[in-house]
Design an enzyme around this catalytic site. Structure first.
Site, PDB file in Angstrom:
ATOM      1  N   ARG A 224      46.493  -4.779  49.048  1.00 32.36           N
ATOM      2  CA  ARG A 224      47.664  -5.126  48.859  1.00 32.36           C
ATOM      3  C   ARG A 224      48.653  -5.118  50.083  1.00 32.36           C
ATOM      4  NH1 ARG A 224      50.973  -4.591  42.929  1.00 32.36           N
ATOM      5  NH2 ARG A 224      52.549  -5.978  43.733  1.00 32.36           N
ATOM      6  N   HIS A 231      57.705  -7.916  56.002  1.00 30.10           N
ATOM      7  CA  HIS A 231      58.732  -7.078  55.236  1.00 30.10           C
ATOM      8  C   HIS A 231      59.038  -5.798  55.972  1.00 30.10           C
ATOM      9  CE1 HIS A 231      57.639  -9.867  52.045  1.00 30.10           C
ATOM     10  NE2 HIS A 231      58.656  -9.316  51.184  1.00 30.10           N
ATOM     11  N   HIS A 235      62.790  -5.823  55.432  1.00 28.77           N
ATOM     12  CA  HIS A 235      63.435  -4.851  54.702  1.00 28.77           C
ATOM     13  C   HIS A 235      64.499  -4.332  55.713  1.00 28.77           C
ATOM     14  CE1 HIS A 235      60.527  -4.395  51.105  1.00 28.77           C
ATOM     15  NE2 HIS A 235      61.447  -5.357  51.023  1.00 28.77           N
TER      16      HIS A 235
HETATM   17  N1  LIG Z   1      58.835  -7.046  42.863  1.00 25.33           N
HETATM   18  C1  LIG Z   1      58.201  -7.801  43.537  1.00 25.33           C
HETATM   19  O1  LIG Z   1      57.113  -8.185  43.778  1.00 25.33           O
HETATM   20  C2  LIG Z   1      59.076  -8.551  44.287  1.00 25.33           C
HETATM   21  C3  LIG Z   1      58.601  -9.804  45.304  1.00 25.33           C
HETATM   22  C4  LIG Z   1      59.545 -10.412  46.085  1.00 25.33           C
HETATM   23  C5  LIG Z   1      60.872 -10.125  45.817  1.00 25.33           C
HETATM   24  N2  LIG Z   1      61.696  -9.104  45.298  1.00 25.33           N
HETATM   25  C6  LIG Z   1      62.629  -8.873  45.160  1.00 25.33           C
HETATM   26  O2  LIG Z   1      63.439 -10.016  44.662  1.00 25.33           O
HETATM   27  C7  LIG Z   1      64.851  -9.891  45.181  1.00 25.33           C
HETATM   28  C8  LIG Z   1      65.280 -11.394  45.355  1.00 25.33           C
HETATM   29  O3  LIG Z   1      65.009 -12.296  44.483  1.00 25.33           O
HETATM   30  P1  LIG Z   1      65.936 -13.582  44.423  1.00 25.33           P
HETATM   31  O4  LIG Z   1      65.803 -14.273  45.568  1.00 25.33           O
HETATM   32  O5  LIG Z   1      65.437 -14.279  43.056  1.00 25.33           O
HETATM   33  O6  LIG Z   1      67.339 -13.168  44.215  1.00 25.33           O
HETATM   34  P2  LIG Z   1      68.538 -12.985  43.157  1.00 25.33           P
HETATM   35  O7  LIG Z   1      67.965 -12.377  41.894  1.00 25.33           O
HETATM   36  O8  LIG Z   1      69.757 -12.283  43.730  1.00 25.33           O
HETATM   37  O9  LIG Z   1      68.824 -14.543  42.582  1.00 25.33           O
HETATM   38  C9  LIG Z   1      69.374 -15.448  43.569  1.00 25.33           C
HETATM   39  C10 LIG Z   1      70.705 -15.918  43.120  1.00 25.33           C
HETATM   40  O10 LIG Z   1      70.224 -17.103  42.409  1.00 25.33           O
HETATM   41  C11 LIG Z   1      71.218 -17.162  41.087  1.00 25.33           C
HETATM   42  N3  LIG Z   1      70.200 -17.672  40.016  1.00 25.33           N
HETATM   43  C12 LIG Z   1      69.091 -17.090  39.346  1.00 25.33           C
HETATM   44  N4  LIG Z   1      68.623 -17.803  38.758  1.00 25.33           N
HETATM   45  C13 LIG Z   1      69.227 -19.209  38.720  1.00 25.33           C
HETATM   46  C14 LIG Z   1      69.160 -20.452  38.196  1.00 25.33           C
HETATM   47  N5  LIG Z   1      68.014 -20.712  37.569  1.00 25.33           N
HETATM   48  N6  LIG Z   1      70.099 -21.442  38.317  1.00 25.33           N
HETATM   49  C15 LIG Z   1      70.956 -21.054  39.349  1.00 25.33           C
HETATM   50  N7  LIG Z   1      71.165 -19.803  39.790  1.00 25.33           N
HETATM   51  C16 LIG Z   1      70.386 -18.847  39.807  1.00 25.33           C
HETATM   52  C17 LIG Z   1      71.377 -15.677  40.967  1.00 25.33           C
HETATM   53  O11 LIG Z   1      72.544 -15.445  40.274  1.00 25.33           O
HETATM   54  C18 LIG Z   1      71.512 -15.282  42.515  1.00 25.33           C
HETATM   55  O12 LIG Z   1      72.773 -15.657  42.845  1.00 25.33           O
HETATM   56  C19 LIG Z   1      65.059  -8.926  46.387  1.00 25.33           C
HETATM   57  O13 LIG Z   1      65.265  -7.820  45.765  1.00 25.33           O
HETATM   58  C20 LIG Z   1      63.437  -8.609  46.579  1.00 25.33           C
HETATM   59  O14 LIG Z   1      63.294  -7.227  46.946  1.00 25.33           O
HETATM   60  C21 LIG Z   1      60.589  -8.359  44.484  1.00 25.33           C
HETATM   61  O1  LIG Z   2      53.949  -7.461  45.722  1.00 30.02           O
HETATM   62  C1  LIG Z   2      53.787  -6.777  46.569  1.00 30.02           C
HETATM   63  O2  LIG Z   2      52.985  -5.880  46.984  1.00 30.02           O
HETATM   64  C2  LIG Z   2      54.648  -7.198  47.737  1.00 30.02           C
HETATM   65  O3  LIG Z   2      54.775  -6.534  48.795  1.00 30.02           O
HETATM   66  C3  LIG Z   2      55.648  -8.348  47.592  1.00 30.02           C
HETATM   67  C4  LIG Z   2      56.796  -8.398  48.519  1.00 30.02           C
HETATM   68  O4  LIG Z   2      57.148  -9.965  48.565  1.00 30.02           O
HETATM   69  C5  LIG Z   2      58.222  -7.893  47.667  1.00 30.02           C
HETATM   70  O5  LIG Z   2      59.340  -8.076  48.555  1.00 30.02           O
HETATM   71  C6  LIG Z   2      58.008  -6.261  47.466  1.00 30.02           C
HETATM   72  O6  LIG Z   2      59.087  -5.962  46.485  1.00 30.02           O
HETATM   73  C7  LIG Z   2      58.049  -5.342  48.577  1.00 30.02           C
HETATM   74  O7  LIG Z   2      57.799  -4.104  47.973  1.00 30.02           O
HETATM   75  P1  LIG Z   2      57.737  -2.770  48.812  1.00 30.02           P
HETATM   76  O8  LIG Z   2      56.683  -1.988  48.396  1.00 30.02           O
HETATM   77  O9  LIG Z   2      57.730  -3.045  50.394  1.00 30.02           O
HETATM   78  O10 LIG Z   2      59.384  -2.070  48.797  1.00 30.02           O
HETATM   79 ZN   LIG Z   3      59.226  -9.950  49.514  1.00 30.65          ZN
END
Ligand SMILES: NC(=O)c1ccc[n+]([C@@H]2O[C@H](COP(=O)([O-])OP(=O)(O)OC[C@H]3O[C@@H](n4cnc5c(N)ncnc54)[C@H](O)[C@@H]3O)[C@@H](O)[C@H]2O)c1
Ligand SMILES: O=C(O)C(=O)C[C@@H](O)[C@H](O)[C@H](O)COP(=O)(O)O
Ligand SMILES: [Zn+2]
Length: 348
Positions: A224, A231, A235
């Site tokens: 994974r 990242h 990060h």
């Molecule tokens: N859990 C995971 O596997 C994973 C994977 C990748 C990224 N992430 C996390 O995701 C986050 C980034 O996500 P993001 O880019 O969606 O950011 P976000 O949630 O901040 O959304 C980005 C912007 O888009 C706006 N928005 C949302 N939906 C909208 C819509 N339909 N129309 C218009 N505006 C809209 C929001 O208000 C915000 O201003 C980071 O914190 C990152 O660490 C997590």
């Molecule tokens: O799903 C995963 O695994 C990822 O690493 C996806 C990334 O794009 C995402 O930003 C994830 O939140 C990063 O995780 P972290 O374990 O590095 O905090």
């Molecule tokens: Zn990511």
């Protein structure tokens, strides 16, 4: 509408992609709590609605606990549903709350950004930022259903489409050469938000990510980690800007830096860095830290030790070898620091 599912360890994850699929929420059994940001008001019947701040500052333990408190107050049980509607930040924090409430109630993810649809909504990583580091508190907790409703993208600005594309490009670079080629040929229709192109991008991304997640749900088998390409540096860039630089832009520069390290260390074929840069530029994504505003490079380098792929003095880096392929390489944190200082310092 496209529908598929993937067994991940002990649970089946169903994915539906198409316009209007969000309506499926109405036929879920049990009570529903919808968590959403202010800007997205779902016109769906729910037993409880919790509005939370989105963006990086919303990924906070206090917000996670506020959701938990509301669930408690409304006497939700494990058989009920938390429906998380929003961008990646909302999905991360709401998923975290769902995973800790009574050790887990049913979770449905409804991403509203492209980044959420191709990455954050899939795979079960939940979390909040803590101690000036990304996703420091979190869990692995699978949603049972992911509703990828393309109609949310109608209002999403091009800037946000581009940020989401950084994660899609990641899949192309390390996992899927055909996806890389598709993106090279179809970048303009993707940026114009043509439905067929968007659906293809979301479908292929979900398949690539779920395949990896099914093999190594908890990132313990060295598989994974590939999803973390870009990242470690990404990060660090986010932390070095007090989380003002958005995730998609930070990992775009992160992928260039990490590809350079891979090439310099002899793990990547010559030319990989150019291929990485070329595709990112087609999507008008940043390739150099100098294109990012508000970055404290020293702070960024300092935060490298908080990477979750570190074990003792080493860090397991997923390096591209050629387009569509990768390998995991354990390198000393100190060595990595040296390369990152060079990369952040010199630009490209
Ligand atoms: N859990 C995971 O596997 C994973 C994977 C990748 C990224 N992430 C996390 O995701 C986050 C980034 O996500 P993001 O880019 O969606 O950011 P976000 O949630 O901040 O959304 C980005 C912007 O888009 C706006 N928005 C949302 N939906 C909208 C819509 N339909 N129309 C218009 N505006 C809209 C929001 O208000 C915000 O201003 C980071 O914190 C990152 O660490 C997590
Ligand atoms: O799903 C995963 O695994 C990822 O690493 C996806 C990334 O794009 C995402 O930003 C994830 O939140 C990063 O995780 P972290 O374990 O590095 O905090
Ligand atoms: Zn990511």
């Amino acid at each position: 509408m496209m529908e598929f599912s993937q067994q991940v360890c002990c649970s089946e994850v169903k994915v539906k992609v198409g316009r209007g699929v969000v309506k499926e929420i109405e036929s879920l059994p049990g009570r529903k709590c919808i968590v959403h940001p202010k800007s997205i008001k779902p016109e769906l019947k729910a037993d409880l609605e919790v509005e939370i701040e989105d963006g990086e500052s919303g990924k906070d333990i206090k917000n996670a606990m506020r959701i938990v408190d509301e669930l408690l107050e409304a006497e939700f049980t494990r058989g009920d549903y938390l429906v998380a509607i929003g961008g990646g930040t909302v999905l991360d924090v709401a998923g975290f709350s769902a995973s800790i409430f009574m050790r887990g109630l049913n979770l449905v993810n409804v991403p509203t950004t492209l980044l959420g649809m191709v990455d954050a909504g899939i795979g079960g990583k939940t979390g909040v930022n803590y101690g000036m580091a990304k996703n420091m508190l979190g869990t692995f907790y699978q949603p049972s259903l992911i509703l990828e409703d393309i109609s949310f993208l109608d209002t999403l600005p091009e800037e946000e489409i581009r940020k989401g594309m950084a994660e899609v490009i990641k899949y192309g670079l390390v996992l899927d050469k055909e996806l890389y080629d598709f993106l090279s040929l179809n970048y303009s229709s993707i940026l114009r938000k043509e439905q067929n192109s968007l659906e293809r991008v979301i479908h292929l991304s979900a398949l690539n990510k779920l395949k990896v997640v099914a093999e190594d749900e908890r990132e313990t088998k060295g598989i994974r980690v590939v999803l973390n390409f870009g990242h470690t540096v990404g990060h660090a860039i986010e932390a070095g800007s007090n989380f003002q630089i958005p995730h998609g832009l930070a990992i775009s520069v992160g992928m260039v830096c990490e590809a350079k390290i891979a090439e310099e260390m002899g793990y990547a074929e010559e030319g990989v860095v150019e291929d990485v840069i070329w595709l990112l530029q087609l999507f008008n994504l940043p390739i150099s830290p100098d294109q990012l505003k508000g970055l404290d490079k020293e702070q960024a380098v300092k935060s490298l030790s908080k990477d979750k792929k570190r074990r003792g003095e080493d860090i397991l880096m997923p390096f591209p070898t050629r387009i569509g392929s990768w390998r995991g390489v354990k390198i000393p944190l100190e060595t990595l620091r040296g390369f990152v200082v060079q990369c952040l310092g010199d630009g490209t």
